[in-house]
Design an enzyme around this catalytic site. Sequence first.
Site, PDB file in Angstrom:
ATOM      1  CG  ASP A 111      -2.029   1.025   1.132  1.00  0.00           C
ATOM      2  OD1 ASP A 111      -1.975   1.873   0.217  1.00  0.00           O
ATOM      3  OD2 ASP A 111      -2.949   0.976   1.953  1.00  0.00           O
ATOM      4  CG  ASP A 139      -3.244   4.533  -3.833  1.00  0.00           C
ATOM      5  OD1 ASP A 139      -2.355   4.080  -3.090  1.00  0.00           O
ATOM      6  OD2 ASP A 139      -4.453   4.304  -3.659  1.00  0.00           O
TER       7      ASP A 139
END
Length: 477
Positions: free
Chosen positions: A159, A357
């Site tokens: 992440d 992201d």
Amino acid sequence: MASSSSSIHFLLLFCLLFISTLARLSPATTTTTLDVASSLQRTQHILSFHPQSVQPFQNQPLFFNSSVFSVPLHSRGSVHKTHHTDYKSLVLSRLQRDSARVDSLNTRLLFALNGVKKSEIQAEALSTPIISGTSQGSGEYFTRVGVGSPAKQYYMVLDTGSDINWIQCEPCADCYQQSDPIFNPSGSSTYSPVSCESRQCTSLDVSVCRGGKCLYQVSYGDGSYTVGEFVTETVSLGNSGRIKGVALGCGHDNEGLFVGAAGLVGLGGGSMSLTSQMKATSFSYCLVDRDSTGSSTLDFNSGLPADAVVAPLMKSGKIDTFYYIGLTGFSVGGQPVKISPGLFDMDDSGDGGVIIDCGTAITRLQTQAYNALRDAFVKLTTDLPTASGVALFDTCYDLSSRSSVKIPTVSFHFGGGKSMDLAANNYMIPVDSSGTYCFAFAPTTSSMSIIGNVQQQGTRVSFDLANSRVGFSSHKC
């Protein structure tokens, strides 16, 4: 009569010259091929794939060379078997998770812009989510790392939108199902709780002190959360690479959509992320197709490939987790898409901008930019049969009768005049197994845009932290 014939010949010659001139002035539309048959085959395979049946991750080599670390990287679907029986329901589940994540990213930014301090968030008993959406949401890609001494290997969510590393720990008050045995602190000689006064504890957004020990909580946009003790441990990246004293959460109460993974590796820009704690000068990853059972690597300190398309990498003065990228615009079919100058700029207050992201799937663009990009694409695909929209997708096509199609190339443009052409499957994705494909972008009312992992798949994305650059390299997986 001869004069009339000459006039006709002259007009014909003029028309031919005019048409030839127009052809030279109007650049040809650039296209790329979408392999419909191959991608539909993957949709069927991912539904029937069972990780334990082939044990694809056992005894995989981990690499270590000097300061360069490299570990395997897998899609979520190749680690944990889906419970969905049809591909469309799987897609809708993914999109629902993705929307929750985007909401949480925007909420975190909103807190930062409005100066909401961690002291203003009440920790209560640290047993339930504090604020749904104060963090980032479930991930789609897993990496394999070692935790403890002696090291035991675990699948962890990757992440870039999160800083806090954590792992499920014994004893479990409430733990979800994971592929590996749950980490037992008593079996590690390097497990060490951090004090309440430590820098690691005071860096947490939500923490309390109990019995002289630092307790943490991280809540995610989909309702998932982890609660436990904040500690330091040895993390292993490769057979010979060990990083001592990494601060991470030892989660005794964990719930949500992390099923399959043992925890999470935070690669954000904050001080508690793994990249910051190991003082990495760079890191890179290549994301395989989410319906693929193959794997790639997550590398640290490997540098920028020579053939990378390079874009500026920026940080916000309001929130240090996110990686902002210098996106300036797009082209479709080789033609620039008209958008307002500076539309993607981040202002002095930290509002706006574009982040990249790996945990968000679908790229979100400010509505004005999305509409312009979509309209340019639709204008050049009038030969394709349309289909009804699906969930957040408003532009879809029925390709059930095609084995492959030519579609206009979509390109990202970055500061410095650099551009990157996307592969066809980076923006036309199947939403069922029967041939419905959708244009994989979506609008957002937020001022912040997000480049998601669908657009990143198949490309090595390299974050040169030392020089504030990000590079994109095709065929480097």
